[in-house]
Design a protein around this motif. Structure first.
Motif, mmCIF file in Angstrom:
data_model
loop_
_atom_site.group_PDB
_atom_site.id
_atom_site.type_symbol
_atom_site.label_atom_id
_atom_site.label_comp_id
_atom_site.label_asym_id
_atom_site.label_seq_id
_atom_site.Cartn_x
_atom_site.Cartn_y
_atom_site.Cartn_z
ATOM 1 N N ASP A 1 1.030 -1.217 -0.169
ATOM 2 C CA ASP A 1 0.016 -0.044 -0.018
ATOM 3 C C ASP A 1 1.089 1.329 0.013
ATOM 4 O O ASP A 1 1.129 1.772 0.953
ATOM 5 C CB ASP A 1 -1.010 -0.033 1.269
ATOM 6 N N GLN A 2 1.643 1.494 -1.044
ATOM 7 C CA GLN A 2 2.749 2.368 -1.267
ATOM 8 C C GLN A 2 2.259 3.844 -1.475
ATOM 9 O O GLN A 2 2.763 4.648 -1.250
ATOM 10 C CB GLN A 2 3.704 2.199 -2.148
ATOM 11 N N ASP A 3 0.834 4.126 -1.561
ATOM 12 C CA ASP A 3 0.206 5.298 -1.607
ATOM 13 C C ASP A 3 -0.337 5.791 -0.186
ATOM 14 O O ASP A 3 -1.057 6.854 0.193
ATOM 15 C CB ASP A 3 -0.631 5.482 -2.585
ATOM 16 N N ASN A 4 -0.244 4.758 0.699
ATOM 17 C CA ASN A 4 -0.858 5.003 2.175
ATOM 18 C C ASN A 4 -2.438 5.204 2.190
ATOM 19 O O ASN A 4 -2.577 6.075 3.102
ATOM 20 C CB ASN A 4 0.177 6.245 2.949
ATOM 21 N N SER A 5 -2.910 4.780 1.345
ATOM 22 C CA SER A 5 -4.452 4.913 1.180
ATOM 23 C C SER A 5 -5.389 3.961 2.329
ATOM 24 O O SER A 5 -6.341 3.980 2.182
ATOM 25 C CB SER A 5 -4.936 4.729 -0.117
ATOM 26 N N GLU B 1 -2.348 -2.199 -7.601
ATOM 27 C CA GLU B 1 -1.121 -2.195 -6.783
ATOM 28 C C GLU B 1 -1.035 -3.823 -6.470
ATOM 29 O O GLU B 1 -0.128 -4.391 -6.276
ATOM 30 C CB GLU B 1 -1.590 -1.687 -5.584
ATOM 31 N N VAL B 2 -2.282 -4.655 -6.285
ATOM 32 C CA VAL B 2 -2.290 -5.959 -6.090
ATOM 33 C C VAL B 2 -1.637 -6.707 -7.278
ATOM 34 O O VAL B 2 -0.896 -7.708 -7.008
ATOM 35 C CB VAL B 2 -3.786 -6.183 -5.984
ATOM 36 N N ALA B 3 -1.880 -6.497 -8.470
ATOM 37 C CA ALA B 3 -1.421 -7.154 -9.513
ATOM 38 C C ALA B 3 0.277 -7.031 -9.574
ATOM 39 O O ALA B 3 0.840 -7.843 -9.654
ATOM 40 C CB ALA B 3 -1.532 -6.616 -10.938
ATOM 41 N N ARG B 4 0.931 -5.846 -9.266
ATOM 42 C CA ARG B 4 2.300 -5.617 -9.088
ATOM 43 C C ARG B 4 2.768 -6.532 -8.009
ATOM 44 O O ARG B 4 3.763 -7.139 -8.108
ATOM 45 C CB ARG B 4 2.641 -4.123 -8.874
ATOM 46 N N ASN C 1 -9.573 -3.117 1.414
ATOM 47 C CA ASN C 1 -9.010 -2.553 2.612
ATOM 48 C C ASN C 1 -8.612 -3.939 3.545
ATOM 49 O O ASN C 1 -8.587 -4.884 3.141
ATOM 50 C CB ASN C 1 -10.188 -1.759 3.273
ATOM 51 N N LEU C 2 -7.900 -3.469 4.594
ATOM 52 C CA LEU C 2 -7.270 -4.401 5.395
ATOM 53 C C LEU C 2 -8.287 -5.574 5.861
ATOM 54 O O LEU C 2 -7.736 -6.515 5.799
ATOM 55 C CB LEU C 2 -6.527 -3.532 6.672
#
Length: 285
Positions: free
Chosen positions: A177-181, A188-191, A228-229
């Motif tokens: 979660d590198q944009d801290n959202s 993001e999940v694909a990468r 989400n988490l």
């Protein structure tokens, strides 16, 4: 529409095809029918050549995987040390004769393995040194200062180890979660999955992207296009699915390694047996 994960790859200076750091291999770009660059994206030459060969071999359209711009050919980025003028020409995406801050940032990140934020900060600080006439562009006459800067190579950003999802699902989630959202988008999940499962072959990367498109609704039950988490950690969530797939992949790998080891042992036994058979007639004689 961009292929899954490619936008995140660009943000992290990775090849949008194999998802490895751009600076680790020779770079390449797309060219249009007008002999100009079609877009600002960089790729590994070997990866782009595979895409090009597939498209031409199947008589299909050649498009940038990131922005879907129509393309006609691929060009290898030359070595900046031995072919500085040609390097400048291809770095000049819009063929204006000047390198903009965006163009310089793109090519420095692709060449020097530096994070997007670090590249922008360093280039902004040094821009006055590069752009001596202050016209917001670096022309060929001003290029020598930038050339020296790139040749020196910007220090690599310190890499942080990826947390093991089997040890801490929450830490793995927060790392990607590198944009801290506080949520993971599909890109993001694909990468994250491509990097976690090390899908190096282009065909296998495409397979993973296709699979994620199909199963995404299972892990995004409310259809808000993010996980989400709480959704990630739920009993039927993505975290458990990833761990299960990793465990299966590891078991399959261990099985292959054991089979290979057994085949090698069998070959050695056969060689030993053949050697004995060859020596027996000599002993009798």
């Amino acid at each position: 529409m961009a292929q899954l994960g490619t936008v995140s790859a660009v943000e992290h200076a990775e090849c949008p095809i194999c998802f490895e750091d751009l600076c680790t291999n020779t770079l390449a770009i797309f060219e249009g029918k007008d002999k100009k660059r079609t877009c600002r994206h960089f790729f590994h030459y070997d990866c782009l050549k595979e895409v090009f060969d597939f498209a031409t071999g199947h008589n299909s359209e050649l498009q940038c995987p990131v922005c879907r711009a129509d393309c006609d050919n691929i060009l290898e980025m030359p070595n900046i040390v031995t072919s500085a003028e040609r390097w400048f020409e291809l770095a000049d995406t819009d063929a204006s004769g000047n390198l903009s801050i965006q163009e310089v940032t793109d090519v420095v990140r692709a060449t020097c393995n530096i994070s997007d934020a670090d590249a922008e900060n360093v280039i902004k600080k040094k821009w006055a040194e590069f752009d001596k006439d202050g016209d917001l562009g670096i022309d060929w006459g001003e290029f020598s200062t930038l050339l020296a800067f790139v040749r020196e190579n910007i220090p690599e950003s310190q890499k942080v180890a990826v947390p093991s999802i089997t040890e801490s699902k929450e830490k793995w989630f927060k790392f990607w979660d590198q944009d801290n959202s506080s949520a993971l988008e599909k890109d993001e999940v694909a990468r994250a999955l491509i990097k976690t499962f090390r899908k190096d072959a282009i065909v296998r990367v495409q397979e993973l992207q296709d699979i994620l498109e199909c199963v995404w609704p299972l892990f995004d039950p409310n259809g808000d296009k993010i996980i989400n988490l709480d959704e990630f950690l739920s009993d039927n969530g993505l975290a458990k699915a990833i761990v299960a797939c990793l465990n299966y992949t590891n078991r399959q790998q261990e099985k292959k390694e054991k089979e290979l080891e057994k085949r090698e042992e069998t070959k050695e036994e056969e060689k030993t047996e053949e050697k004995k058979e060859e020596e027996e007639p000599k002993e009798k004689a």
